[in-house]
Design an enzyme around this catalytic site. Structure first.
Site: not given
Ligand code: RB5
Length: 147
Positions: A8, A65, A67, A98, A133
């Site tokens: 993203d 993204c 996180t 695994h 596995h």
């Molecule tokens: C975008 O603001 C953020 O929500 C996205 O990059 C991500 O961290 C979502 O899991």
């Protein structure tokens, strides 16, 4: 090995660095976007990379993204996808041995690029162990096909 890549807007620059790194390592990739820092939805890129890998056209995928969580959830909704969110190399390695993961997800706000390179190295170089596995992977596939 052909790799599908997606991110993203938050992870756009992170993705660009990853592309350069794996190109220098000799891997072929296709970038499914995002192609700028303009705000987008991570869902689109998770689904697209997931479908590219599930179709068999790409052997593996790397998604990012903020996180790594949202895009991994989206990718994991595609039948046949086993996407792992990683912030250290140990889980990346074990997820291959695994769980036979076919997409790696990382968070640009969580993992520094040098650590990301170590995670990628482990993940790309490690093979699925099969054996005990395999049955578990088949159980997941069976569940997926029946629900
Ligand atoms: C975008 O603001 C953020 O929500 C996205 O990059 C991500 O961290 C979502 O899991």
């Amino acid at each position: 090995m052909r790799i599908a890549i997606g991110a993203d807007h938050v992870a756009y620059e992170f993705k660009e660095k990853i592309k350069e790194y794996i190109r220098d390592k000799g891997y072929q990739w296709t970038d499914f976007g995002a192609h700028s820092k303009e705000r987008v939805d991570y869902t689109d890129y998770g689904f697209t990379v997931g479908e590219a890998v599930a179709s068999g056209e790409y052997e593996r995928g790397i998604v990012c993204c903020g996180t790594g969580v949202g895009i991994s959830i989206a990718a994991n909704k595609v039948k046949g996808i086993r996407c792992v969110v990683c912030s250290e190399p140990y889980s990346a390695k074990l997820s291959r041995e695994h769980n036979n993961t076919n997409i790696l997800s990382m968070g640009a706000r969580v993992v520094g690029i040098e650590l990301a390179k170590m995670i990628i190295d482990e993940w790309l170089q490690t093979s699925f162990e099969g054996g005990r596995h395999l049955n578990r992977i088949e159980q997941i596939t069976t569940y997926e096909n029946n629900h």
